[in-house]
Design an enzyme around this catalytic site. Structure first.
Site: not given
Ligand code: IPE
Ligand code: IPE
Ligand code: MG
Length: 247
Positions: A27, A30, A44, A73, A78, A138, A195, A203, A214
């Site tokens: 995560d 963005g 990404h 899902t 987005r 792996l 995470r 999530s 853990e």
């Molecule tokens: C969880 O991240 C999904 C993935 C990393 C693929 P999100 O960015 O979608 O989760 P929320 O919306 O912050 O809970």
């Molecule tokens: C995780 O990064 C990648 C996916 C969910 C596909 P994000 O795209 O959720 O990045 P943030 O959380 O908006 O920074």
């Molecule tokens: Mg995110």
């Protein structure tokens, strides 16, 4: 995947106490891009390198199973442009990396509702799974269009169908039976969840499977995540006392 040099296990890690299955919520892509003044998709793209590095670490250090959350899902909600970019990114990554992963002995498989992904991506997925099916070094599991609640409901539907058909007695449904119908059948539950990006929530990722996992959260954004960050997660894991409800 570029061939990188093997790196030995850091001295402060005990090889016999490594997690055997690591799950990762990748995560913060963005936010990373925003911090750089770039469009979200740049984050990404950059995140792919972090994934490659973690895959390499697992190989180097002998961690046999790695499950990564690539698309939930809920992520369909987005902007279309971002969703389309991600689908193309998954496609091109598979096209570019599968051969190298195969050479490295990596088995790649996928969990999630694959049937609603773009058909070209579905083809790449099927091919990748088929080519690498017998690899042992792996096991990389990619959660794509994955949602844990959806997965659990699907199991309920299937089992209730068996009951309705008279093929199964409701009293015979146990945790072990239930697990046989999850997409993670025969895969041990994750020992460690990492995470990135400072969020402290699941999530909708592997809710059943992570009952005793853990959890390690780091402020680091996924595109910045690297070998040293993974090392730190493992150090933290090895300091934990996993009690599983016992004393
Ligand atoms: C969880 O991240 C999904 C993935 C990393 C693929 P999100 O960015 O979608 O989760 P929320 O919306 O912050 O809970
Ligand atoms: C995780 O990064 C990648 C996916 C969910 C596909 P994000 O795209 O959720 O990045 P943030 O959380 O908006 O920074
Ligand atoms: Mg995110």
């Amino acid at each position: 995947m570029t061939a990188k040099q093997f790196t030995a296990l850091p001295q402060d890690l005990q090889p016999q106490r490594l997690p055997q299955h690591v799950a990762v919520i990748m995560d913060g892509n963005g936010r990373w891009a925003k911090n750089q003044g770039l469009p979200r998709i740049a984050g990404h793209r950059q995140g792919v390198d972090s994934l490659k590095e973690v895959v390499q670490c697992c190989q180097d250090w002998g961690i046999p199973i790695l499950t990564v959350y690539a698309f939930s899902t809920e992520n369909w909600q987005r902007p279309l442009e971002e969703v389309n970019f991600l689908m193309l990114l998954f496609e091109s990554m598979l096209r570019q990396e599968v051969e190298q992963m195969h050479r490295q002995g990596i088995r790649i498989s996928f969990i999630g509702e694959l049937g609603s992904l773009p058909s070209v991506l579905q083809m790449e997925i099927a091919q990748a799974m088929q080519i690498t099916a017998n690899n042992q070094a792996l096991h990389l599991i990619v959660a794509l269009n994955y949602g844990s609640r959806h997965e659990i409901v699907q199991v309920c539907r299937q089992l209730s169908q068996f009951v309705a058909n008279g093929e199964l007695q409701s009293e015979a449904i146990t945790e072990d039976v239930f697990e046989q119908y999850l997409s993670t059948v025969n895969i041990r539950n994750p020992d460690l969840l990492i995470r990135s990006s400072g969020e402290m929530r699941l999530s909708n990722f592997l809710l059943w499977q992570m009952a005793y996992t853990e959890i390690y959260c780091t402020e680091m954004l996924w595109p910045d995540f690297n070998r040293e960050a993974f090392h730190q997660a493992l150090v933290s894991f090895q300091s934990r006392d996993r009690r599983f409800g016992k004393i």
